[in-house]
Structure formats: structure tokens, C-alpha cells
Design a protein around this motif. Structure first.
Motif, PDB file in Angstrom:
ATOM      1  N   GLN A   1     -32.781 -30.944  -3.483  1.00 51.85           N
ATOM      2  CA  GLN A   1     -33.111 -31.811  -2.345  1.00 51.85           C
ATOM      3  C   GLN A   1     -31.918 -32.675  -1.941  1.00 51.85           C
ATOM      4  O   GLN A   1     -31.716 -32.962  -0.769  1.00 51.85           O
ATOM      5  N   GLY A   2     -31.141 -33.096  -2.960  1.00 51.30           N
ATOM      6  CA  GLY A   2     -29.980 -33.954  -2.670  1.00 51.30           C
ATOM      7  C   GLY A   2     -29.016 -33.286  -1.701  1.00 51.30           C
ATOM      8  O   GLY A   2     -28.447 -33.931  -0.817  1.00 51.30           O
ATOM      9  N   LEU A   3     -28.833 -31.956  -1.877  1.00 51.85           N
ATOM     10  CA  LEU A   3     -27.921 -31.232  -0.987  1.00 51.85           C
ATOM     11  C   LEU A   3     -28.474 -31.186   0.433  1.00 51.85           C
ATOM     12  O   LEU A   3     -27.744 -31.321   1.408  1.00 51.85           O
ATOM     13  N   LEU A   4     -29.801 -30.994   0.547  1.00 47.13           N
ATOM     14  CA  LEU A   4     -30.414 -30.946   1.874  1.00 47.13           C
ATOM     15  C   LEU A   4     -30.299 -32.299   2.564  1.00 47.13           C
ATOM     16  O   LEU A   4     -30.036 -32.387   3.763  1.00 47.13           O
ATOM     17  N   ARG A   5     -30.489 -33.362   1.766  1.00 46.91           N
ATOM     18  CA  ARG A   5     -30.367 -34.714   2.343  1.00 46.91           C
ATOM     19  C   ARG A   5     -28.958 -34.913   2.894  1.00 46.91           C
ATOM     20  O   ARG A   5     -28.750 -35.411   3.998  1.00 46.91           O
TER      21      ARG A   5
ATOM     22  N   ASP B   1     -27.738 -32.177  13.517  1.00 48.53           N
ATOM     23  CA  ASP B   1     -28.049 -30.738  13.519  1.00 48.53           C
ATOM     24  C   ASP B   1     -27.059 -29.990  12.631  1.00 48.53           C
ATOM     25  O   ASP B   1     -25.871 -30.323  12.603  1.00 48.53           O
ATOM     26  N   LEU B   2     -27.561 -28.984  11.931  1.00 46.75           N
ATOM     27  CA  LEU B   2     -26.698 -28.206  11.043  1.00 46.75           C
ATOM     28  C   LEU B   2     -25.701 -27.383  11.868  1.00 46.75           C
ATOM     29  O   LEU B   2     -26.098 -26.610  12.742  1.00 46.75           O
TER      30      LEU B   2
ATOM     31  N   ASP C   1     -35.064 -15.924  11.140  1.00 45.14           N
ATOM     32  CA  ASP C   1     -35.185 -17.385  11.296  1.00 45.14           C
ATOM     33  C   ASP C   1     -33.833 -18.071  11.471  1.00 45.14           C
ATOM     34  O   ASP C   1     -33.785 -19.268  11.742  1.00 45.14           O
ATOM     35  N   VAL C   2     -32.762 -17.325  11.338  1.00 44.00           N
ATOM     36  CA  VAL C   2     -31.452 -17.927  11.559  1.00 44.00           C
ATOM     37  C   VAL C   2     -31.388 -18.539  12.970  1.00 44.00           C
ATOM     38  O   VAL C   2     -30.648 -19.485  13.229  1.00 44.00           O
ATOM     39  N   GLN C   3     -32.236 -18.044  13.871  1.00 43.34           N
ATOM     40  CA  GLN C   3     -32.230 -18.584  15.241  1.00 43.34           C
ATOM     41  C   GLN C   3     -32.765 -20.013  15.308  1.00 43.34           C
ATOM     42  O   GLN C   3     -32.646 -20.686  16.334  1.00 43.34           O
ATOM     43  N   LEU C   4     -33.371 -20.511  14.205  1.00 46.26           N
ATOM     44  CA  LEU C   4     -33.858 -21.896  14.179  1.00 46.26           C
ATOM     45  C   LEU C   4     -32.712 -22.890  13.990  1.00 46.26           C
ATOM     46  O   LEU C   4     -32.936 -24.093  13.914  1.00 46.26           O
TER      47      LEU C   4
ATOM     48  N   HIS D   1     -37.145 -23.432   3.895  1.00 46.95           N
ATOM     49  CA  HIS D   1     -36.866 -24.813   4.316  1.00 46.95           C
ATOM     50  C   HIS D   1     -35.393 -25.017   4.678  1.00 46.95           C
ATOM     51  O   HIS D   1     -35.046 -26.009   5.299  1.00 46.95           O
ATOM     52  N   VAL D   2     -34.520 -24.056   4.289  1.00 45.33           N
ATOM     53  CA  VAL D   2     -33.122 -24.158   4.735  1.00 45.33           C
ATOM     54  C   VAL D   2     -33.040 -23.858   6.233  1.00 45.33           C
ATOM     55  O   VAL D   2     -32.420 -24.577   7.009  1.00 45.33           O
ATOM     56  N   TRP D   3     -33.724 -22.754   6.654  1.00 46.64           N
ATOM     57  CA  TRP D   3     -33.722 -22.422   8.083  1.00 46.64           C
ATOM     58  C   TRP D   3     -34.382 -23.540   8.899  1.00 46.64           C
ATOM     59  O   TRP D   3     -33.994 -23.799  10.036  1.00 46.64           O
ATOM     60  N   ARG D   4     -35.389 -24.211   8.281  1.00 45.25           N
ATOM     61  CA  ARG D   4     -36.172 -25.213   9.027  1.00 45.25           C
ATOM     62  C   ARG D   4     -35.667 -26.635   8.785  1.00 45.25           C
ATOM     63  O   ARG D   4     -36.357 -27.604   9.078  1.00 45.25           O
ATOM     64  N   ILE D   5     -34.452 -26.764   8.271  1.00 45.16           N
ATOM     65  CA  ILE D   5     -33.929 -28.079   7.859  1.00 45.16           C
ATOM     66  C   ILE D   5     -33.959 -29.105   8.992  1.00 45.16           C
ATOM     67  O   ILE D   5     -34.181 -30.290   8.762  1.00 45.16           O
TER      68      ILE D   5
END
Length: 579
Positions: free
Chosen positions: A5-9, A59-60, A76-79, A30-34
Motif C-alpha cells: 500500500q505504501g508504494l501505491l500511496r 494521475d499516474l 484495463d490499461v486504458q484506465l 487496483h493498480v489499473w484503478r489507482i
């Protein structure tokens, strides 16, 4: 979870997520939907500090999934429509999702070192794509419309199974670097000449017998690689006024045409080793900017003495030619002595009528493509970028009694340290074994007690043996891009270490007390690891001039402190030490 989770934050704040080398077989949803879902911590913790306002997320834009075990990428890469860089090199992908075509902001796509058989047509819809890297796949053809990628500046399709190049390539007028090496091309389309921006063209290791004369009009071309083809003569380049490097070794060239040489006035490097050249024309002296001339392993029996007048020439390789007029021991003294000798002969050219020309031993062809000149004059033993599973015996045999200081066996497929490395223990001080598949360090390496530099980056190491403690002179070690989960404890016992590069591993903790004992340590790179906290006592390591910690999941020091540089980070850490 595979993705802390720390990396996503951190990624929500920085717009960058690096998941390289984590053994992922698929990308968690949840990576695609970050950028779409409410983060986990928002549901548990309702009091937010300024830095935790997840709704102000970025945004990523960069996603790195390299060196995992991915067999496919989700649509889902299109997200992630803001992505400018996607790196999935070194996986097991057999195809790419058509949704990639939706990423209209994408500027760099790296899908190299996979198992791709084709590229989706949708890829051609990426208007901003500047860099496309697809080397080391299984492509037998490229999409016919590839020329639609008008923004493309770098294209690498090397190490595939291509037999032809689409004619639409001619439309890539912004392309600067094109790599076609290691394919099955029998010819190059003349249309390539329309690439007015192209500076570097690599056609190494194909089946080319000729080069279209039209290529000679490529006015921006600076580097041309034609090694390991089937060329019988050197191509003509009347318009390539900027050409600085021409590499045409390992072909079947017999004649160096004086007229062709005259056109290459800017040339700095001319590499023609392993051909069948019998004579070097006097006109070679028009190449006034020439710095490197490699004529090793040809059929040259005499040299024009005027070669000694080339003002910039720093490297001249002649081993493996049946030279009659130059003694073998002179060849081994290096370029400057050789040029001095050639200049001295210009005045008294040739032996008189009653003099016998000196008898010399023919120089022997260098063994198994080992550069003998590099061993004798540069003390360098090199066998790199060969994708070899082991180093041939002949490479070590070629060393003989010569002292070798530097060994470069990088970019191969080695799974272990070459056992015969120990033969060089009395002289070797710099060893490079990066970009291999080495999983453990053998005791042989620990016997190289003069070692000062050791480069083991991009392997699959998880530990170092305690016997490495014997390397008392080691002052630089590069272990980046391996599989270390813990900081190798033997490093704490190497007193001479000045630089430890350990980025892009999975190290979870460090021992600040032991680090403090390393008086010489000036650089410590721990970027992109799994450090959940930074011990405040690390602030006591005041010798550190460069401490790199970005890309870890810890919460403090915050990014703003890290951005201020090493001195500020150490000071901050000291302020946190409990009294």
C-alpha cells in the motif's frame, strides 16, 4: 500483497509507480484503478494531514512493470489515460492489448525482451509516441502502417526474426535512432533515405550483401553499423558529410576504394576488422579526423607509411595480418610507437637494392575473436554482449602471461562466476559481470584480493557469501536490479567500501550502527526498495555525501525533505533520534 500500500500511496502523490522485479504473474486490478478507486487508508483513517489528501492525487504518468512474469496485459490499461511511459520489458508477454491504442499521451513504450509474435494495429494510433522498444521478441514482421507514428524518434526492433522492413518507414522523418540489428534482412529499402533526421542506423548481424546507393543521401547520419553481414565492398557515401562512425567488421570486403574514402571527411571511427582486405590505399590520409582505425584479422601485407601522419589517430589495430614490413614486437608496443615508426619510414622509404627486408613472424589471427591488442596495451579482457552461456576457454588462454587489470563479461547469459577468473587474481582490480543471470557468488571471486570495482547489476542475486570479507580493497560495488530482500551483511565488514549501489531490489531494512562504522562510505543508493522506515540513527553517518532513498514505501522523511539532498536528510534524521 504483491504491491505494498505504501508504494501505491507514494504513486498517487508522485504519478510514478515502479513494480519491477516483484515476481508478478498478473497486474492486480487496483493498480489499473489507482486513479479511480478511493484508497484503502481513506476508509480507515478520517483525519488527514496535508500530505495525505488522497483526493488531490496525481494521475499516474509512469508505470514500470519490468522483470516480472507477466504473460498478458489487461485491456484495463486504458484506465490510465495519463500514462506517458509504460515499461514492461523482460516479461513473458506473447501479445499486447489493443487498448494500448487508447493511451494517447504515451511517449515511451518498452516491450523488449518478451515473446511477442506481432504488434497490434492499434499501436499505430499513438500520436505522441517518441520511443518504441521491441527488441528481443519473436516478430517476423512489423505492421505495414508503422510509418504513421510520425512523432517517433527512437525505434529498436533488433533481435527479432524480421525479413523485411515496411516501405512506410520512409514517413518516419523525425526518427533519430533506428536499430535493425540481429534480424534476417537481405536488403534495406532505398526509401530509408527519406529519414532526414536519422543519426544512428544499426544493421549489425543481418544478411545484407549491398547497401542501396540512395542511403548515401542521408545527410544527418552520424553512426552506421554494418558489422556481421555479407558485404563485399565498402558502400559509397557522397552526401553523408556528418558520418563519424562506420563499423563494417566481419564482412567479406576485399578492396578499400580510394574514391569512397575521400567522401568520409568527418569520420572518427573506421572499423573493418575480420574482412579480406589486402591493401590500404595511400588516400586513407584524407581521413584527417580519424581517431580509431581497426584493421585486425585481414590479409594486409604492407601499410602506407603516410598513415603515420593522421593527426588524431589514437588507436590502430593490426593484429592478425601477414604484415611483412613491421616487426611483431613493434605491433605490441601500441599505437603511438607504431605511428612514430611509420613517420620515420616516410623519409627513408623502402630498403635499398642490396638490403633484405626484415624477416618477421606473421602476426597470428587473434584467438576466438579476443582482442589481443586490448589485453596487451589496455590490460583489458573483454567478452561482452555475446549472449554466451559461458566464457570460451580460448578467451582465458589468450591472456598468457599478460597482466589483466579489467575484465568485462557483461551482457551475456552467464549463470555463475567463470571459475577461471581466479587465474587473474594477481592483477585484476575491476570486474564487470552485469546483465547476466548469475544467482550466487562462488568462492573463486573472493580470491581476487586486488579487486577495487565489482559490477554485478542486473542479475538474479539474493545473497552474498561471508567469504567476500576477504576483498579488503573493494571500494565500489554495484548490485542494482537484483533480488536482494535483505541488505547483504558482509558489506558492513568491507572497510574500504566507498560506494554501494543497491537500487531496484527488495531490501526491507538497514543497520545504521554498522553503517556508521564504515568510515569511507560516501555513496549509498537504496532507491526503489521496500524500506518501510528509515532509522533516525542513519543521520549519524556523516561521511555520506550521497544518500538516495526515493521510491521506497516509508512515510518519513517525506518527499519534500528527500528533495533537499543528502545533508538535509541526514540533519532531519538526527533531529528524530530519541534523546
Amino acid at each position: 500483497p504483491a504491491v505494498p500500500q505504501g508504494l501505491l500511496r507514494l504513486a498517487r502523490r508522485s504519478g510514478q509507480l515502479n513494480l519491477a522485479g516483484r515476481g508478478l504473474t498478473h497486474v492486480p486490478e487496483h493498480v489499473w484503478r489507482i486513479n479511480l478507486d478511493t484508497p484503502e487508508e481513506a476508509q480507515q483513517n478520517l483525519s488527514f494531514g496535508a500530505a495525505d489528501r488522497w483526493w488531490e492525487q496525481t494521475d499516474l504518468t509512469k508505470l514500470i512493470l519490468a522483470s516480472n512474469k507477466l504473460q498478458s496485459l489487461s485491456e484495463d490499461v486504458q484506465l490510465l489515460p495519463a500514462l506517458t511511459m509504460l515499461d514492461v520489458h523482460d516479461n513473458q508477454l506473447t501479445s499486447l492489448p489493443s487498448a494500448l491504442g487508447q493511451l494517447e499521451n504515451l511517449q515511451k513504450l518498452d516491450v523488449s525482451h518478451n515473446k511477442l509474435r506481432s504488434l497490434p494495429e492499434e499501436l499505430l494510433q499513438l500520436p505522441r509516441l517518441r520511443s518504441l522498444l521491441v527488441q528481443h521478441n519473436e516478430l517476423s514482421q512489423l505492421p505495414e502502417g508503422l510509418g504513421q507514428l510520425l512523432s517517433l524518434e527512437e525505434l529498436d526492433v533488433s533481435n527479432n526474426q524480421l525479413t523485411a522492413i515496411p516501405t512506410s518507414f520512409a514517413l518516419l522523418v523525425n526518427l533519430v535512432r533506428l536499430n535493425l540489428a540481429c534480424n534476417q534482412l537481405k536488403e534495406l529499402p532505398a526509401d530509408l533515405s527519406a529519414m532526414k533526421s536519422l543519426r544512428q542506423l544499426d544493421c549489425t548481424k543481418n544478411y545484407l550483401e549491398t547497401v542501396p546507393p540512395k542511403l548515401a543521401t542521408m545527410a544527418s547520419l552520424e553512426q552506421l553499423y554494418l558489422r556481421k553481414n555479407k558485404l563485399r565492398s565498402l558502400p559509397e557515401f557522397p552526401s553523408c558529410k556528418l558520418l563519424k562512425e562506420l563499423h563494417a567488421g566481419e564482412n567479406q570486403i576485399e578492396i578499400l576504394n580510394a574514391e569512397n574514402l575521400k567522401q568520409l571527411s568527418s569520420l572518427c571511427v573506421l572499423e573493418l576488422r575480420d574482412n579480406k582486405i589486402k591493401a590500404v590505399p595511400e588516400e586513407i590520409t584524407v581521413l584527417q579526423k580519424l581517431e580509431r582505425l581497426d584493421l585486425a584479422n585481414n590479409d594486409i601485407s604492407r601499410l602506407p607509411y603516410t598513415l603515420g601522419n593522421l593527426p588524431q589517430l589514437k588507436f590502430l589495430a593490426l593484429e592478425g595480418n601477414p604484415l611483412r614490413t613491421i616487426r611483431r614486437d613493434l605491433l605490441q608496443k601500441g599505437t603511438q610507437e607504431l605511428l612514430k615508426y611509420l613517420r620515420s619510414k616516410i623519409q627513408d622509404d623502402g630498403p635499398g637494392p642490396n638490403e633484405e627486408p626484415p624477416v618477421t613472424a606473421m602476426t597470428l589471427p587473434s584467438q576466438s575473436k579476443v582482442n589481443i591488442h586490448a589485453i596487451t596495451t589496455l590490460k583489458l579482457l573483454e567478452y561482452s554482449d555475446k549472449q554466451a552461456a559461458e566464457i570460451p576457454e580460448a578467451v582465458f588462454d589468450a591472456v598468457g602471461a599478460n597482466p589483466v587489470a579489467t575484465v568485462n563479461f557483461s551482457k551475456n547469459q552467464l549463470r555463475e562466476i567463470p571459475p577461471r577468473l581466479v587465474e587473474l587474481k594477481d592483477s585484476v582490480c575491476d570486474v564487470s559481470l552485469g546483465f547476466n543471470k548469475i544467482s550466487s557468488i562462488s568462492s573463486e571471486l573472493c580470491l581476487l584480493q586486488k579487486l577495487t570495482h565489482l559490477d554485478l547489476r542486473n542479475n538474479v542475486l539474493t545473497a552474498l557469501p561471508e567469504e567476500m570479507e576477504a576483498l579488503k580493497r573493494l571500494h565500489t560495488i554495484n548490485l542494482a536490479f537484483n533480488r536482494f530482500k535483505v541488505f547483504p551483511s558482509v558489506l558492513y565488514h568491507l572497510p574500504a567500501l566507498e560506494t554501494i549501489l543497491l537500487s531496484n531490489n527488495q531490501v526491507g531494512s538497514i543497520d545504521p550502527v554498522q553503517l556508521k562504522g564504515m568510515d569511507k562510505l560516501g555513496t549509498l543508493d537504496l532507491q526503489n526498495n521496500d524500506l518501510l522506515q528509515v532509522p533516525p540513527e542513519l543521520g549519524n553517518c556523516e561521511n555520506l555525501r550521497s544518500l538516495l532513498l526515493e521510491g521506497n514505501p516509508f512515510r518519513t522523511p517525506r518527499a519534500a525533505v528527500l528533495a533537499k539532498g543528502t545533508a538535509a536528510v541526514l540533519e532531519y534524521l538526527r533531529s528524530r533520534i530519541p534523546c
